[in-house]
Every structure is written in C-alpha cells, then in structure tokens.
Design a protein around this motif. Structure first.
Motif, PDB file in Angstrom:
ATOM      1  N   ALA A 119       0.966  -1.263  -0.051  1.00  0.00           N
ATOM      2  CA  ALA A 119      -0.028  -0.080   0.067  1.00  0.00           C
ATOM      3  C   ALA A 119       0.868   1.307  -0.143  1.00  0.00           C
ATOM      4  CB  ALA A 119      -0.841   0.028   1.328  1.00  0.00           C
ATOM      5  N   ALA A 120       0.425   2.246  -0.668  1.00  0.00           N
ATOM      6  CA  ALA A 120       0.915   3.485  -0.940  1.00  0.00           C
ATOM      7  C   ALA A 120       0.960   4.453   0.368  1.00  0.00           C
ATOM      8  CB  ALA A 120       0.982   4.315  -2.159  1.00  0.00           C
ATOM      9  N   ILE A 121       2.100   4.788   1.032  1.00  0.00           N
ATOM     10  CA  ILE A 121       1.871   5.789   2.107  1.00  0.00           C
ATOM     11  C   ILE A 121       2.012   7.134   1.817  1.00  0.00           C
ATOM     12  CG2 ILE A 121       2.774   6.053   4.500  1.00  0.00           C
ATOM     13  CD1 ILE A 121       1.135   3.621   4.358  1.00  0.00           C
ATOM     14  N   ASP A 122       1.480   8.064   2.301  1.00  0.00           N
ATOM     15  CA  ASP A 122       1.546   9.496   1.995  1.00  0.00           C
ATOM     16  C   ASP A 122       3.134   9.918   2.499  1.00  0.00           C
ATOM     17  OD1 ASP A 122      -0.596  10.046   0.520  1.00  0.00           O
ATOM     18  OD2 ASP A 122      -1.733  10.780   2.399  1.00  0.00           O
ATOM     19  N   ALA A 123       3.924  10.709   1.712  1.00  0.00           N
ATOM     20  CA  ALA A 123       5.085  11.249   2.203  1.00  0.00           C
ATOM     21  C   ALA A 123       5.338  12.353   1.318  1.00  0.00           C
ATOM     22  CB  ALA A 123       6.237  10.074   1.816  1.00  0.00           C
ATOM     23  N   MET A 139      14.471  21.744   5.458  1.00  0.00           N
ATOM     24  CA  MET A 139      13.580  21.248   4.648  1.00  0.00           C
ATOM     25  C   MET A 139      12.280  21.167   5.324  1.00  0.00           C
ATOM     26  SD  MET A 139      15.344  17.468   3.929  1.00  0.00           S
ATOM     27  CE  MET A 139      16.711  18.339   3.646  1.00  0.00           C
ATOM     28  N   ARG A 140      11.173  20.498   4.901  1.00  0.00           N
ATOM     29  CA  ARG A 140       9.906  20.355   5.623  1.00  0.00           C
ATOM     30  C   ARG A 140       9.723  18.738   5.006  1.00  0.00           C
ATOM     31  NH1 ARG A 140       6.952  23.816   8.238  1.00  0.00           N
ATOM     32  NH2 ARG A 140       5.028  23.321   7.503  1.00  0.00           N
ATOM     33  N   VAL A 141       9.207  17.896   6.101  1.00  0.00           N
ATOM     34  CA  VAL A 141       9.323  16.591   5.641  1.00  0.00           C
ATOM     35  C   VAL A 141       7.749  16.256   6.223  1.00  0.00           C
ATOM     36  CG1 VAL A 141      11.431  15.924   5.508  1.00  0.00           C
ATOM     37  CG2 VAL A 141      10.442  15.576   7.719  1.00  0.00           C
ATOM     38  N   MET A 142       7.012  15.432   5.533  1.00  0.00           N
ATOM     39  CA  MET A 142       5.717  15.010   6.098  1.00  0.00           C
ATOM     40  C   MET A 142       5.498  13.377   5.736  1.00  0.00           C
ATOM     41  SD  MET A 142       2.372  13.718   5.481  1.00  0.00           S
ATOM     42  CE  MET A 142       2.115  14.261   3.765  1.00  0.00           C
ATOM     43  N   CYS A 143       5.084  12.639   6.680  1.00  0.00           N
ATOM     44  CA  CYS A 143       4.932  11.276   6.517  1.00  0.00           C
ATOM     45  C   CYS A 143       3.731  10.671   7.545  1.00  0.00           C
ATOM     46  CB  CYS A 143       6.042  10.369   6.761  1.00  0.00           C
ATOM     47  SG  CYS A 143       7.186  10.671   8.007  1.00  0.00           S
ATOM     48  N   ALA A 144       2.988   9.656   7.195  1.00  0.00           N
ATOM     49  CA  ALA A 144       2.008   9.171   8.017  1.00  0.00           C
ATOM     50  C   ALA A 144       2.384   8.974   9.310  1.00  0.00           C
ATOM     51  CB  ALA A 144       1.437   7.764   7.328  1.00  0.00           C
ATOM     52  N   ASN A 145       1.248   9.353  10.022  1.00  0.00           N
ATOM     53  CA  ASN A 145       1.291   9.421  11.640  1.00  0.00           C
ATOM     54  C   ASN A 145       1.530   7.577  11.866  1.00  0.00           C
ATOM     55  OD1 ASN A 145       1.491   9.680  14.414  1.00  0.00           O
ATOM     56  ND2 ASN A 145      -0.880   9.162  14.474  1.00  0.00           N
ATOM     57  N   GLY A 146       2.670   7.338  12.660  1.00  0.00           N
ATOM     58  CA  GLY A 146       3.024   6.023  13.055  1.00  0.00           C
ATOM     59  C   GLY A 146       3.946   5.268  12.082  1.00  0.00           C
ATOM     60  N   ALA A 147       4.255   5.983  11.141  1.00  0.00           N
ATOM     61  CA  ALA A 147       5.139   5.298  10.019  1.00  0.00           C
ATOM     62  C   ALA A 147       6.632   5.592  10.687  1.00  0.00           C
ATOM     63  CB  ALA A 147       5.200   6.039   8.674  1.00  0.00           C
ATOM     64  N   SER A 148       7.601   5.074   9.917  1.00  0.00           N
ATOM     65  CA  SER A 148       9.099   5.538  10.391  1.00  0.00           C
ATOM     66  C   SER A 148       9.611   6.037   9.015  1.00  0.00           C
ATOM     67  CB  SER A 148       9.858   4.155  10.773  1.00  0.00           C
ATOM     68  OG  SER A 148       9.792   3.189   9.706  1.00  0.00           O
ATOM     69  N   GLY A 149      10.371   6.910   9.001  1.00  0.00           N
ATOM     70  CA  GLY A 149      10.854   7.626   8.068  1.00  0.00           C
ATOM     71  C   GLY A 149      12.543   7.793   7.993  1.00  0.00           C
ATOM     72  N   SER A 150      13.159   7.825   6.847  1.00  0.00           N
ATOM     73  CA  SER A 150      14.518   8.187   6.633  1.00  0.00           C
ATOM     74  C   SER A 150      14.743   8.912   5.494  1.00  0.00           C
ATOM     75  CB  SER A 150      15.269   6.937   6.523  1.00  0.00           C
ATOM     76  OG  SER A 150      15.175   6.217   5.283  1.00  0.00           O
ATOM     77  N   LEU A 151      15.807   9.912   5.527  1.00  0.00           N
ATOM     78  CA  LEU A 151      15.951  10.896   4.682  1.00  0.00           C
ATOM     79  C   LEU A 151      17.324  10.691   3.991  1.00  0.00           C
ATOM     80  CD1 LEU A 151      14.761  13.496   3.655  1.00  0.00           C
ATOM     81  CD2 LEU A 151      15.378  14.612   5.490  1.00  0.00           C
ATOM     82  N   LEU A 210       5.501   2.022   6.613  1.00  0.00           N
ATOM     83  CA  LEU A 210       4.318   1.930   7.980  1.00  0.00           C
ATOM     84  C   LEU A 210       3.829   0.184   7.860  1.00  0.00           C
ATOM     85  CD1 LEU A 210       2.358   3.012  10.018  1.00  0.00           C
ATOM     86  CD2 LEU A 210       0.824   3.410   7.899  1.00  0.00           C
ATOM     87  N   ALA A 211       4.170  -0.329   9.032  1.00  0.00           N
ATOM     88  CA  ALA A 211       3.912  -1.849   9.205  1.00  0.00           C
ATOM     89  C   ALA A 211       2.291  -2.107   8.615  1.00  0.00           C
ATOM     90  CB  ALA A 211       4.190  -2.523  10.359  1.00  0.00           C
ATOM     91  N   PRO A 212       1.950  -3.460   8.236  1.00  0.00           N
ATOM     92  CA  PRO A 212       2.589  -4.275   7.945  1.00  0.00           C
ATOM     93  C   PRO A 212       3.537  -4.313   6.554  1.00  0.00           C
ATOM     94  CG  PRO A 212       0.533  -4.973   7.511  1.00  0.00           C
ATOM     95  CD  PRO A 212       0.625  -3.470   8.317  1.00  0.00           C
ATOM     96  N   ASP A 213       2.773  -3.551   5.527  1.00  0.00           N
ATOM     97  CA  ASP A 213       3.427  -3.611   4.403  1.00  0.00           C
ATOM     98  C   ASP A 213       3.118  -2.335   3.549  1.00  0.00           C
ATOM     99  OD1 ASP A 213       0.654  -3.928   3.851  1.00  0.00           O
ATOM    100  OD2 ASP A 213       0.929  -5.503   2.521  1.00  0.00           O
ATOM    101  N   GLY A 214       2.867  -1.357   3.986  1.00  0.00           N
ATOM    102  CA  GLY A 214       2.878  -0.120   3.488  1.00  0.00           C
ATOM    103  C   GLY A 214       4.370   0.852   3.145  1.00  0.00           C
ATOM    104  N   SER A 215       4.508   1.428   2.216  1.00  0.00           N
ATOM    105  CA  SER A 215       5.669   2.210   2.052  1.00  0.00           C
ATOM    106  C   SER A 215       5.401   3.468   1.021  1.00  0.00           C
ATOM    107  CB  SER A 215       6.714   1.399   1.441  1.00  0.00           C
ATOM    108  OG  SER A 215       6.426   1.141   0.073  1.00  0.00           O
ATOM    109  N   GLY A 216       6.491   4.384   0.956  1.00  0.00           N
ATOM    110  CA  GLY A 216       6.099   5.585   0.273  1.00  0.00           C
ATOM    111  C   GLY A 216       7.556   6.310   0.065  1.00  0.00           C
TER     112      GLY A 216
END
Length: 136
Positions: free
Chosen positions: A24-28, A49-61, A118-124
């Motif tokens: 599933a695609a996650i907003d980023a 910069m400004r970053v935004m990702c879905a609540n509860g997700a983990s993000g790297s830059l 974002l677990a279990p299988d979402g990414s963006g």
C-alpha cells in the motif's frame, strides 16, 4: 474455438494468484527550502526542509548537495535514519559535509529523498531536486 478463451482465462487467473499484492502506498512529502547555510568555512552546509509522513510510520532521509566551485565539484551527502512522522509537516535541518572541495556561497544543486515505511506492508517515497542558494 471455445478452448482458447477458456485457456486464456485459466492462465490469467493462475497468474493473478502467482503475483503478490503490491504494498500500500503511504503519503510522504519533502520540500527543500530555497537557502542553505554555510558551516565551518565551507566544510559543510545545513539544508533546511519540511518533511511529512503518515502518523506511526518510520521515515529516513537522504540529502545530497553538489556545487560547481571554480570548475570543480564540491559534493556531500548525508543519511538521516529517522525523521518525525505524525501526518503533519515538520522542519528538519540536515548538515551535509563536503567529501571533496569546500562549499562556497552561491548556487548548488540539492536532492532529497524521503523513504517511509508503515507496518505491515505500506511504504512511500518522496523526492525533490532543486537549485538552492548557499548563504553565510
């Protein structure tokens, strides 16, 4: 003649079960600001910069800065293993150290890539590339 359409339908149905469902695609989102700040006489630049990702997700830059300095390239990059993910925009400053020549005040090309899971299988993935002005 009827055997061909039945064969084709069987093959399509078999292939549909053979391939896993896509993640599933996650907003980023990542937005580079127009100016970076020169640090330590050009040894590094701080890229806001400004970053935004879905609540509860983990993000790297991943951020890279490239500048033409008197015909030679000043290049640096930086990986930030964690960025805040709350569903809202957050200001993030990433300090990029040059691996070659010193950066100077002036125009540089900057790239930023935000990877989100974002677990279990979402990414963006979100990317932005732009010219940025390095200032003292």
């Amino acid at each position: 003649m009827r055997a061909i359409p039945v064969f084709v339908m069987s093959a399509v149905a078999t292939m549909a079960f053979a391939f896993p469902a896509s993640a599933a695609a996650i907003d980023a989102s990542v937005a580079l600001q127009p100016q970076a700040r020169l640090e330590a006489r050009g040894a590094a630049v701080t890229v806001p910069m400004r970053v935004m990702c879905a609540n509860g997700a983990s993000g790297s830059l991943w951020v890279q800065v490239t500048q033409n300095v008197r015909g030679e390239l000043a290049v640096g990059d930086r990986y930030a293993p964690s960025v805040p993910c709350s569903g809202r925009f957050h200001k993030v400053d990433v300090t990029v150290v040059s691996r070659t020549k010193a950066f100077r005040p002036g125009v540089a090309f900057t790239s930023a890539t935000l990877n989100v899971f974002l677990a279990p299988d979402g990414s963006g993935v979100a990317e932005e590339n732009r010219e940025m002005t390095i200032v003292r």
